[in-house]
Scaffold this motif. Structure first.
Motif, PDB file in Angstrom:
ATOM      1  N   PRO A  29       0.801  -1.105   0.036  1.00 19.49           N
ATOM      2  CA  PRO A  29      -0.142  -0.109   0.015  1.00 19.49           C
ATOM      3  C   PRO A  29       0.740   1.204  -0.116  1.00 19.49           C
ATOM      4  O   PRO A  29       1.797   1.300   0.403  1.00 19.49           O
ATOM      5  CB  PRO A  29      -0.746  -0.132   1.318  1.00 19.49           C
ATOM      6  N   ALA A  30       0.282   2.413  -0.539  1.00 12.46           N
ATOM      7  CA  ALA A  30       1.295   3.557  -0.670  1.00 12.46           C
ATOM      8  C   ALA A  30       1.048   4.356   0.453  1.00 12.46           C
ATOM      9  O   ALA A  30       1.729   5.250   0.618  1.00 12.46           O
ATOM     10  CB  ALA A  30       0.469   4.248  -1.735  1.00 12.46           C
ATOM     11  N   GLY A  31       0.160   4.162   1.528  1.00 10.20           N
ATOM     12  CA  GLY A  31      -0.080   5.035   2.484  1.00 10.20           C
ATOM     13  C   GLY A  31      -0.957   6.263   2.227  1.00 10.20           C
ATOM     14  O   GLY A  31      -1.599   6.257   1.036  1.00 10.20           O
ATOM     15  N   LEU A  32      -0.977   7.190   3.242  1.00  8.83           N
ATOM     16  CA  LEU A  32      -1.672   8.568   3.167  1.00  8.83           C
ATOM     17  C   LEU A  32      -1.191   9.358   2.056  1.00  8.83           C
ATOM     18  O   LEU A  32      -0.044   9.342   1.868  1.00  8.83           O
ATOM     19  CB  LEU A  32      -1.929   9.222   4.371  1.00  8.83           C
ATOM     20  N   THR A  33      -2.103  10.193   1.320  1.00  7.70           N
ATOM     21  CA  THR A  33      -1.371  11.059   0.586  1.00  7.70           C
ATOM     22  C   THR A  33      -1.056  12.516   1.537  1.00  7.70           C
ATOM     23  O   THR A  33      -1.425  12.594   2.655  1.00  7.70           O
ATOM     24  CB  THR A  33      -2.509  11.598  -0.570  1.00  7.70           C
ATOM     25  N   GLY A  34      -0.380  13.411   0.930  1.00  5.71           N
ATOM     26  CA  GLY A  34      -0.037  14.631   1.527  1.00  5.71           C
ATOM     27  C   GLY A  34      -1.577  15.370   2.027  1.00  5.71           C
ATOM     28  O   GLY A  34      -1.709  15.929   3.252  1.00  5.71           O
ATOM     29  N   ALA A  35      -2.317  15.375   1.158  1.00  2.16           N
ATOM     30  CA  ALA A  35      -3.725  16.022   1.542  1.00  2.16           C
ATOM     31  C   ALA A  35      -4.364  15.131   2.617  1.00  2.16           C
ATOM     32  O   ALA A  35      -4.778  16.110   3.410  1.00  2.16           O
ATOM     33  CB  ALA A  35      -4.659  16.010   0.173  1.00  2.16           C
ATOM     34  N   GLU A  36      -4.365  13.941   2.676  1.00  2.00           N
ATOM     35  CA  GLU A  36      -4.967  13.085   3.514  1.00  2.00           C
ATOM     36  C   GLU A  36      -4.267  13.535   5.020  1.00  2.00           C
ATOM     37  O   GLU A  36      -5.054  13.544   6.249  1.00  2.00           O
ATOM     38  CB  GLU A  36      -4.919  11.758   3.443  1.00  2.00           C
TER      39      GLU A  36
END
Length: 798
Positions: free
Chosen positions: A23-30
């Motif tokens: 998984p890529a993990g959270l995005t910066g916006a999240e």
């Protein structure tokens, strides 16, 4: 291998296939959205008390309250000279606050250096962040030695095993698979993976425990406990003496109110050993500052004292006696195995572990992976097993399973390869066996029947300072025990190179009972093939024999033993879990820093024992004088200004210098009896001699001003006896100690010689008879005191 141990023998471990697309993990916006909502791991973890707490702890004390009230009274009823004791208390408290604030700044700056930074995956990229920057739903990567910093759910697992013993008390590691919960405060002992944060900040299970564990603490200290006990008894002594003094001065003698109040306060104030607590705090604080300059983080202040009391140091070889890195020096194939093929196997094994330890890293450096093989299963290294493994698809459709670990674990008794391994171990070399498994990795015992293929020989790098440090401990009568998961013969050879002689013992042959293990530890020096549970049991066995034990280490295999030891010492480059449970962290990873810590502890203990005697002699003679005054029904001989002068010259100033002086005396137990056996006779002799001079002066002097003359004679006697006490406490003499004693004597006689100072302190010796009588009584008292203390030394010699 560098041992990253679990807590005990393991249940069967089921390897898992490596994920194809993590998984890529959270995005910066999240992440920004969660920060805005306050879903951040914002637990205020502090390494020391806040400024407000420091001020409150130094100002609002029981004895400051007593002194403060008496000072306010004196400001209204007596000249400013009789209120000097209040200004001294303000100055002393200010010094305490400043020194502790400096210590706080040192602790805080070092804590930032030693602070763990978890690896968080965001936008598909892994990066280290501060623990306080983790947000809800973050994907946090973990590997051997990493601490679980927030509660979460396992998202990826590669043979992941987590030890939850610090939370649950259960030493057996728990195998985690995707979907399983993980708790903050636990740590990884084998394998790797990632977990998703589900509870952060104060909601995390171990948040409060973590905050308390990281704070400035003053607990488990014999010095602190002893001083508290002394102060409790002093309080009970003060109450009847002070009450009797008040009645005597205000009623029995029918003195003028102001003079009676001044003499009453003059009798009560010296009973309070207020500077003793202050100097103890200052000594600890300055110890932190001194050690901080040497990159030594003291996470609990009493650890300075505790290490000075240690008589047994348990050392983990890897990372302590040897440096973390090592080199492959030889590859010896077995049973005609093809060396080129073996090199491919080793390269593939190195590639299969995303978090290689030092041994595997050396193999990776020597045999880079050809990327021809694909890892389909992996079994992470664990010291409970003593080996790791992986299954590979070799490109031609064939699958092979390989194990890498301790030869004496993977090979059966009598195998010819063991003889060759033994010879290499005797040279202090580390040997790993590469073996082809005949069973799948998910079998309970995949090593059973494994076929030996090659011996990998590694050379460890000895720490250049380890030999001198071991010699220091030997000179200080501190026993060193080397406890390692490696082969006992190899560990013994390394210890011998460093000058540590003794029997090497294979821990697998140690008895299970505590008494039997304690006997083995008494006779042996080097122990190999030790499991994590045995390390913990060894610490307990040593403690059961009355030993004070320090444990050093850098790997997660040392965590349980570090936690149970009296003092845990972790290397700054060690695992996060070891740093979390240790009381002392050597940020520069220098084993040679330990003598500095021991020396600092001995300085604190020895010097505080010295100055405690000074303070308590004053308390004893003050209480005795008050009781004698009550029994004889006479005026109290001193005004506050007299005792402020005496306390400053014979206790306050000398104690400050003596408390911070170098001191290499071996720390001794039983602080309270040790101090009181000198303070009680010293105080009794000083009080009796002073009161005798006072009674003789009352018969000698008559007429106006007689009380001032009587007070001056009594003051001279008390000063001379107190100076003798100081002279004894200052032994053994050095040039600066002699200068200190001489300067205090010169200051007092300057007061007697200069008319303005005579007037200010109300001291004026009249005639020759009483002054010389006072000197004679002082000399006799000093002789009696010397004889009594010599008898105490012989009676309680230790």
């Amino acid at each position: 291998m560098t041992h990253i141990d679990a807590g005990s023998e393991l249940d069967p471990v089921h390897p898992v296939a490596l994920p194809e697309s993590p998984p890529a993990g959270l995005t910066g916006a999240e992440v920004a959205e969660r920060v805005a909502r306050g879903q951040v791991n914002d637990v205020p973890v502090r390494s020391s008390r806040s400024l407000g707490e420091i001020v409150r702890a130094n100002v609002f004390t029981r004895f400051n309250a007593i002194i403060g009230v008496l000072w306010l009274v004196m400001l209204f009823v007596a000249p400013i000279q009789d209120s000097l004791f209040g200004f001294v208390i303000i100055a002393n408290t200010g010094i305490g606050i400043v020194q502790e604030w400096r210590a706080k700044q040192t602790l805080d700056s070092l804590a930032v250096v030693g602070e763990s930074r978890p690896t968080v995956r965001r936008d598909g990229t892994a990066a280290e962040v501060a623990t306080s920057e983790i947000v809800l739903d973050d994907l946090i990567e973990i590997g051997p030695g990493d601490k679980i910093v927030v509660d979460g759910v396992c998202a990826e697992a590669e043979g992941l095993e987590i030890d939850e013993s610090l939370l649950t008390g259960e030493a057996d590691p728990v195998v985690k698979r995707p979907g399983d919960p993980v708790m903050s405060g636990s740590f990884v002992v084998a394998g790797g993976g990632a977990y998703k944060a589900t509870r952060v900040g104060r909601e995390a299970y171990a948040a409060q425990l973590a905050e308390e564990a990281s704070r400035f603490t003053l607990v488990h200290s014999e010095l602190r406990t002893g001083i508290s006990t002394i102060l409790k008894y002093v309080t009970w002594m003060m109450v009847p003496a002070a009450a009797g003094l008040v009645v005597t001065q205000l009623v029995v003698k029918n003195n003028g109110l102001k003079d009676a109040v001044a003499r009453t306060v003059g009798g009560i104030v010296p009973m309070v050993p207020e500077g003793l607590v202050l100097l103890t705090s200052v000594a600890f604080a300055i110890g932190v500052i001194r050690l901080g300059r040497k990159q030594c983080l003291v996470q609990e202040l009493p650890a300075i004292e505790g290490l000075a009391r240690v008589d047994t140091v348990c050392l983990d070889k890897t990372g302590t006696l040897t440096e973390g890195g090592m080199d492959v020096t030889d590859l010896r194939t077995l049973d005609g195995a093809d060396e080129r093929y073996v090199r491919k196997v080793l390269g593939a094994l190195g590639e299969s572990d995303p978090r290689p330890n030092a041994s595997l890293q050396a193999i990776i450096d020597a045999y880079p992976d050809s990327e021809e093989w694909r890892c389909v299963e992996s079994l992470p290294f664990s010291s409970a097993r003593k080996y790791s493994g992986a299954a590979f698809s070799e490109g031609d459709g064939e699958t092979s399973t390989w194990l890498l670990g301790a030869p004496d674990v993977l090979l059966g008794d009598g195998d010819p390869a063991l003889a060759e391994t033994e010879k290499l171990n005797e040279q202090g070399l580390r040997v790993l066996l590469l073996a082809r498994a005949r069973r799948d990795l998910d079998e309970p015992e995949p090593a059973k029947g494994a076929r030996p293929t090659a011996l990998v020989v590694l050379e460890q790098r000895l720490r250049p300072d380890a030999s001198d440090t071991l010699r220091y401990f030997a000179d200080q009568d501190v026993r060193a025990k080397v406890i390692s998961g490696d082969n006992a013969v190899s560990v013994g050879a390394v210890a011998a190179k460093l000058g540590l002689d003794g029997t090497a013992v294979d821990a697998r042959r140690l008895p299970d009972g505590r008494d039997g293990m304690a006997d083995a530890l008494d006779s042996g020096t080097v122990f190999g093939r030790v499991t994590p549970r045995q390390k913990r049991d060894m610490v307990g066995a040593l403690q059961s024999r009355g030993h004070t034990v320090a444990m050093t280490g850098d790997g997660v295999n040392d965590v349980l033993a570090l936690k149970d030891a009296d003092i845990g010492v972790a290397m700054g480059s060690g695992s996060e879990a070891t740093r979390a449970v240790a009381q002392i962290v050597l940020l520069d990873n220098s084993f040679a820093s330990l003598p500095s810590v021991v020396g600092e502890g001995r300085r604190v203990i020895g010097n505080i024992t010295r100055v405690a005697t000074l303070f308590l002699v004053k308390t004893v003679y003050s209480v005795l004088l008050a009781l004698l005054v009550v029994c004889w029904g006479v005026e109290y001989p001193f005004l506050p200004r007299h005792l402020t002068l005496l306390s400053t010259l014979t206790i306050g100033v000398p104690a400050f210098f003596l408390a911070l002086a170098p001191n290499k005396e071996r720390a001794k137990p039983h602080f309270v009896p040790r101090v009181m056996r000198y303070a009680v006779p010293g105080g009794v002799v000083a009080g009796a001699a002073t009161f005798l001079t006072y009674l003789l002066a009352r018969h000698h002097y008559t007429g106006p001003g007689a009380l001032d003359a009587e007070t001056s004679a009594a003051t001279l006697t008390l000063f001379l006896v107190s100076m003798w006490v100081l002279a004894v406490i200052a032994r053994p003499y050095t040039w600066w100690r002699l200068t200190l004693v001489a300067a205090m004597a010169a200051a007092f006689f300057l007061v007697l010689a200069v008319p303005p100072l005579q007037t200010f302190f109300a001291l004026r010796l009249i005639g020759l008879t009483m002054p010389w009588t006072a000197v004679g009584i002082s000399v006799a008292a000093a002789a009696v005191l010397e004889l009594m203390w010599k008898w105490v030394d012989r009676r309680f010699a230790d």
